[in-house]
Design a protein around this motif. Structure first.
Motif, PDB file in Angstrom:
ATOM      1  N   ILE A 442       0.845  -1.187   0.000  1.00  0.00           N
ATOM      2  CA  ILE A 442       0.000   0.000   0.000  1.00  0.00           C
ATOM      3  C   ILE A 442       0.888   1.246   0.000  1.00  0.00           C
ATOM      4  O   ILE A 442       2.099   1.165   0.233  1.00  0.00           O
ATOM      5  CB  ILE A 442      -0.960   0.029   1.212  1.00  0.00           C
ATOM      6  CG1 ILE A 442      -0.183   0.122   2.531  1.00  0.00           C
ATOM      7  CG2 ILE A 442      -1.863  -1.189   1.187  1.00  0.00           C
ATOM      8  CD1 ILE A 442      -1.078   0.320   3.757  1.00  0.00           C
ATOM      9  N   LYS A 443       0.281   2.391  -0.282  1.00  0.00           N
ATOM     10  CA  LYS A 443       1.019   3.647  -0.222  1.00  0.00           C
ATOM     11  C   LYS A 443       0.087   4.763   0.219  1.00  0.00           C
ATOM     12  O   LYS A 443      -1.142   4.633   0.155  1.00  0.00           O
ATOM     13  CB  LYS A 443       1.652   3.977  -1.569  1.00  0.00           C
ATOM     14  CG  LYS A 443       0.669   4.428  -2.640  1.00  0.00           C
ATOM     15  CD  LYS A 443       1.419   4.884  -3.895  1.00  0.00           C
ATOM     16  CE  LYS A 443       0.468   5.431  -4.943  1.00  0.00           C
ATOM     17  NZ  LYS A 443       1.175   5.912  -6.152  1.00  0.00           N
ATOM     18  N   ASP A 444       0.696   5.868   0.638  1.00  0.00           N
ATOM     19  CA  ASP A 444      -0.045   7.067   1.013  1.00  0.00           C
ATOM     20  C   ASP A 444      -0.250   7.909  -0.243  1.00  0.00           C
ATOM     21  O   ASP A 444       0.706   8.462  -0.800  1.00  0.00           O
ATOM     22  CB  ASP A 444       0.737   7.845   2.069  1.00  0.00           C
ATOM     23  CG  ASP A 444       0.134   9.216   2.354  1.00  0.00           C
ATOM     24  OD1 ASP A 444      -1.054   9.424   2.036  1.00  0.00           O
ATOM     25  OD2 ASP A 444       0.875  10.072   2.891  1.00  0.00           O
ATOM     26  N   PHE A 445      -1.505   8.046  -0.681  1.00  0.00           N
ATOM     27  CA  PHE A 445      -1.793   8.741  -1.925  1.00  0.00           C
ATOM     28  C   PHE A 445      -1.719  10.257  -1.796  1.00  0.00           C
ATOM     29  O   PHE A 445      -1.843  10.963  -2.792  1.00  0.00           O
ATOM     30  CB  PHE A 445      -3.160   8.311  -2.472  1.00  0.00           C
ATOM     31  CG  PHE A 445      -3.094   7.024  -3.255  1.00  0.00           C
ATOM     32  CD1 PHE A 445      -3.028   7.041  -4.634  1.00  0.00           C
ATOM     33  CD2 PHE A 445      -3.086   5.800  -2.607  1.00  0.00           C
ATOM     34  CE1 PHE A 445      -2.951   5.863  -5.361  1.00  0.00           C
ATOM     35  CE2 PHE A 445      -3.005   4.615  -3.321  1.00  0.00           C
ATOM     36  CZ  PHE A 445      -2.940   4.649  -4.708  1.00  0.00           C
ATOM     37  N   THR A 446      -1.482  10.765  -0.582  1.00  0.00           N
ATOM     38  CA  THR A 446      -1.256  12.205  -0.440  1.00  0.00           C
ATOM     39  C   THR A 446       0.208  12.564  -0.655  1.00  0.00           C
ATOM     40  O   THR A 446       0.532  13.737  -0.849  1.00  0.00           O
ATOM     41  CB  THR A 446      -1.663  12.698   0.958  1.00  0.00           C
ATOM     42  OG1 THR A 446      -0.718  12.228   1.928  1.00  0.00           O
ATOM     43  CG2 THR A 446      -3.068  12.247   1.314  1.00  0.00           C
ATOM     44  N   GLY A 447       1.091  11.589  -0.576  1.00  0.00           N
ATOM     45  CA  GLY A 447       2.514  11.857  -0.669  1.00  0.00           C
ATOM     46  C   GLY A 447       3.131  12.364   0.615  1.00  0.00           C
ATOM     47  O   GLY A 447       4.335  12.658   0.657  1.00  0.00           O
ATOM     48  N   ASN A 448       2.361  12.460   1.691  1.00  0.00           N
ATOM     49  CA  ASN A 448       2.906  12.946   2.954  1.00  0.00           C
ATOM     50  C   ASN A 448       3.836  11.939   3.603  1.00  0.00           C
ATOM     51  O   ASN A 448       4.749  12.315   4.340  1.00  0.00           O
ATOM     52  CB  ASN A 448       1.777  13.303   3.918  1.00  0.00           C
ATOM     53  CG  ASN A 448       1.055  14.578   3.521  1.00  0.00           C
ATOM     54  OD1 ASN A 448       1.657  15.467   2.920  1.00  0.00           O
ATOM     55  ND2 ASN A 448      -0.222  14.679   3.850  1.00  0.00           N
ATOM     56  N   SER A 449       3.618  10.664   3.367  1.00  0.00           N
ATOM     57  CA  SER A 449       4.511   9.614   3.846  1.00  0.00           C
ATOM     58  C   SER A 449       5.132   8.905   2.651  1.00  0.00           C
ATOM     59  O   SER A 449       4.449   8.670   1.644  1.00  0.00           O
ATOM     60  CB  SER A 449       3.740   8.600   4.700  1.00  0.00           C
ATOM     61  OG  SER A 449       4.553   7.469   4.989  1.00  0.00           O
ATOM     62  N   SER A 450       6.396   8.547   2.760  1.00  0.00           N
ATOM     63  CA  SER A 450       7.057   7.795   1.690  1.00  0.00           C
ATOM     64  C   SER A 450       7.135   6.306   2.004  1.00  0.00           C
ATOM     65  O   SER A 450       7.819   5.558   1.318  1.00  0.00           O
ATOM     66  CB  SER A 450       8.468   8.350   1.434  1.00  0.00           C
ATOM     67  OG  SER A 450       9.274   8.175   2.577  1.00  0.00           O
ATOM     68  N   TRP A 451       6.449   5.876   3.024  1.00  0.00           N
ATOM     69  CA  TRP A 451       6.390   4.438   3.304  1.00  0.00           C
ATOM     70  C   TRP A 451       5.626   3.709   2.196  1.00  0.00           C
ATOM     71  O   TRP A 451       4.636   4.228   1.659  1.00  0.00           O
ATOM     72  CB  TRP A 451       5.653   4.188   4.619  1.00  0.00           C
ATOM     73  CG  TRP A 451       6.442   4.455   5.867  1.00  0.00           C
ATOM     74  CD1 TRP A 451       7.662   5.048   5.966  1.00  0.00           C
ATOM     75  CD2 TRP A 451       6.043   4.128   7.196  1.00  0.00           C
ATOM     76  NE1 TRP A 451       8.052   5.127   7.265  1.00  0.00           N
ATOM     77  CE2 TRP A 451       7.077   4.569   8.054  1.00  0.00           C
ATOM     78  CE3 TRP A 451       4.925   3.521   7.759  1.00  0.00           C
ATOM     79  CZ2 TRP A 451       7.010   4.400   9.431  1.00  0.00           C
ATOM     80  CZ3 TRP A 451       4.844   3.362   9.131  1.00  0.00           C
ATOM     81  CH2 TRP A 451       5.882   3.787   9.960  1.00  0.00           C
ATOM     82  N   TYR A 452       6.089   2.486   1.925  1.00  0.00           N
ATOM     83  CA  TYR A 452       5.365   1.574   1.034  1.00  0.00           C
ATOM     84  C   TYR A 452       5.243   0.220   1.731  1.00  0.00           C
ATOM     85  O   TYR A 452       5.837  -0.763   1.311  1.00  0.00           O
ATOM     86  CB  TYR A 452       6.093   1.414  -0.308  1.00  0.00           C
ATOM     87  CG  TYR A 452       5.989   2.620  -1.202  1.00  0.00           C
ATOM     88  CD1 TYR A 452       5.045   2.663  -2.228  1.00  0.00           C
ATOM     89  CD2 TYR A 452       6.816   3.726  -1.024  1.00  0.00           C
ATOM     90  CE1 TYR A 452       4.934   3.777  -3.053  1.00  0.00           C
ATOM     91  CE2 TYR A 452       6.722   4.843  -1.833  1.00  0.00           C
ATOM     92  CZ  TYR A 452       5.784   4.860  -2.844  1.00  0.00           C
ATOM     93  OH  TYR A 452       5.674   5.964  -3.656  1.00  0.00           O
ATOM     94  N   PRO A 453       4.506   0.158   2.822  1.00  0.00           N
ATOM     95  CA  PRO A 453       4.440  -1.088   3.592  1.00  0.00           C
ATOM     96  C   PRO A 453       3.612  -2.153   2.889  1.00  0.00           C
ATOM     97  O   PRO A 453       2.769  -1.857   2.043  1.00  0.00           O
ATOM     98  CB  PRO A 453       3.766  -0.644   4.890  1.00  0.00           C
ATOM     99  CG  PRO A 453       2.922   0.520   4.488  1.00  0.00           C
ATOM    100  CD  PRO A 453       3.677   1.225   3.402  1.00  0.00           C
ATOM    101  N   THR A 454       3.880  -3.396   3.258  1.00  0.00           N
ATOM    102  CA  THR A 454       3.098  -4.531   2.761  1.00  0.00           C
ATOM    103  C   THR A 454       2.247  -5.063   3.911  1.00  0.00           C
ATOM    104  O   THR A 454       2.761  -5.313   5.008  1.00  0.00           O
ATOM    105  CB  THR A 454       3.999  -5.637   2.214  1.00  0.00           C
ATOM    106  OG1 THR A 454       4.733  -5.121   1.090  1.00  0.00           O
ATOM    107  CG2 THR A 454       3.188  -6.843   1.769  1.00  0.00           C
ATOM    108  N   THR A 455       0.981  -5.226   3.676  1.00  0.00           N
ATOM    109  CA  THR A 455       0.094  -5.739   4.715  1.00  0.00           C
ATOM    110  C   THR A 455       0.427  -7.186   5.029  1.00  0.00           C
ATOM    111  O   THR A 455       0.879  -7.940   4.172  1.00  0.00           O
ATOM    112  CB  THR A 455      -1.377  -5.626   4.294  1.00  0.00           C
ATOM    113  OG1 THR A 455      -1.585  -6.431   3.127  1.00  0.00           O
ATOM    114  CG2 THR A 455      -1.745  -4.183   3.970  1.00  0.00           C
TER     115      THR A 455
END
Length: 477
Positions: A442-455
């Motif tokens: 998943i990703k943050d679609f606002t761009g405020n976080s650069s995390w791309y964690p996997t559930t």
């Protein structure tokens, strides 16, 4: 209608940094996080205008799975001089490209103050700036030709146009002897320039139908909807106000002003006879009253319950109140949500409020000055895109405290939904939450976080939100 407690907030919100804290691959056990989950039993709102398709094609709006967004295309005391219709027309393509599906216009007909009136003191419902009366030909906003060009342009952009309808009261009539009051009243509208819907004292309270209805406003003559003649001219006959606006002027829907002033049966009859989208301005924070009116009027209603809860949440640091009841939770199909309008503007911390209404159920409204003047348009466009493309399905509230609020849209018809994380605190926050997705990035679609964690396989994942801001997560696709 303009209210005396109108407040203007001209807070320009700065862009928040998109920097992040922590490790996106952090495998910390969620067992140390206390997570409260509450499911709101409401249906998803996919029934708004233009509810199929996605994206914007050649400047013509086609809404995504989340539905459309309404623009209030004016504010109180827009510049006079007759150029407002042209101003709005010039913005329609950009609004369409941004994902806005409809525009709500101010009262379009000639009012008592002519070229200086905002339209809420209506005289002649059929004078759209084409008759010389009340001191001018054009209205404050322009000519009938310019209004028709605006509506034509909006339809070319695949956008709908909603008319602000003021039918509680009239103004600008001539004085006449009134046998029901024993005085002279300003109720003689027999000389309206259009020649349509001529009125006299018996068309206003008090009269042969009674002394009053649900409410009067500002000392204006109070239109009597119990009179069959008034009903016929408002919605019954082929050239009634409603049918003329819809069939001749080509309006697609209605925003009914001050509906506290008359029974909900009036709007119900209008809708049954005329059709089109409708929303009522019932200025009341009691969700039971809002739901009662919407059901009896067969109409949407502005969600004032949500409006006042958002003020308490985002301005007063109490996000827990977002657990409280609101109209969109009762019936999202009949809830029109908003952060500000031409009458009231009490929420100072607006971007989290827009993040809230554009990720939750209901039909969200953008206020013209917020979009064009006061807030960051790029950030609002990002939220509109997220709403149109990701905000689907029922809503589950996952976590709340004074500073943090996390909710999940559960997805619908193959659309993955989203998770919104609003953070009112002054530091980055992180939470383990349960998503809709198993073993997916998943990703943050606002761009405020650069995390791309996997559930994880059980759909849990850790997400973060920046200080005094928000993040919105969905599948990285």
């Amino acid at each position: 209608m303009k209210k005396t407690h109108f407040l203007v907030s001209m807070l320009a919100l700065a862009l928040f940094s998109s920097c992040q804290n922590g490790d996106e691959n952090d495998n910390e056990s969620r067992g140390s996080q206390e997570v409260h989950s509450k499911t709101v039993n409401v249906t998803n709102h996919d029934g708004r205008p233009f509810s199929t398709g996605s994206g914007s094609i050649n400047g013509k709006f086609v809404s995504g799975p989340g539905g459309g967004v309404l623009m209030q295309g004016f504010y109180w005391d827009v510049p006079d001089g007759g150029n407002w219709w042209n101003t709005v027309k010039g913005k329609l393509t950009d609004w369409s490209n941004a994902g806005i599906s409809a525009v709500w216009l101010p009262p379009a007909s000639k009012a008592q103050n002519g070229a200086y009136s905002m339209g809420y003191d209506p005289t002649d419902y059929y004078d759209f700036g084409n008759f010389n009366q009340n001191g001018s030909v054009e209205t404050r906003f322009g000519s009938r030709t310019e209004l028709e060009a605006l509506i034509t342009k909006a339809h070319a952009e695949n956008m709908q146009v909603y008319a602000d309808i003021v039918i509680n009261h009239n103004s600008g009539g001539q004085s006449q002897a009134n046998p029901f009051t024993g005085t002279s009243t300003w109720t003689d509208f027999s000389g309206v320039a259009s020649g349509k819907f001529q009125r006299s004292y018996n068309d206003f309270y008090k009269n042969s139908y009674g002394n009053n209805d649900e409410g009067a406003f500002g000392g204006f003559p109070d239109l009597c909807h119990a009179n069959p003649y008034v009903q016929d001219w408002l919605w019954g006959r082929d050239d009634s106000v409603g049918k003329y606006y819809k069939n001749v002027m080509k309006f697609d829907g209605w925003r009914f002003d001050y509906v506290k002033g008359f029974g909900p049966w009036v709007v119900n009859n209008w809708n049954s006879n005329v059709g089109g989208f409708s929303v009522g301005e019932l200025w009341d924070s009691n969700v039971n009253t809002l739901e009662w009116w919407a059901n009896n009027a067969n109409s949407s209603v502005f969600d004032f319950a949500a409006y006042y809860k958002m003020d308490e949440a985002f301005d007063n640091g109490n996000l827990n109140v977002l657990n409280d009841d609101m109209m969109w939770k009762r019936n999202p199909y009949k809830a029109v949500t908003f952060v500000a309008n031409h009458d009231t503007d009490i929420i100072n911390n607006k971007m989290p409020a827009y993040a809230y209404i554009l990720t939750h159920e209901g039909y969200p409204t953008i206020f013209y000055r917020d979009y064009e003047e006061w807030l960051n348009k790029e950030r609002l466009n990002n939220l509109i895109w997220i709403h149109n493309n990701k905000a689907t399905g029922t809503t589950s509230i996952l976590y709340t405290d004074n500073d943090e609020y996390i909710a999940r849209r559960n997805g619908y018809n193959g659309n993955p939904g989203l998770v919104v994380y609003i953070n009112n605190s002054s530091s980055w926050q992180e939470r383990w939450i349960e998503t809709n997705w198993s073993s997916q990035q998943i990703k943050d679609f606002t761009g405020n976080s650069s995390w791309y964690p996997t559930t994880q396989g059980d759909k849990w994942v850790k997400i973060q939100a920046p200080p005094n801001s928000y993040s919105i997560w969905s599948l990285n696709q």
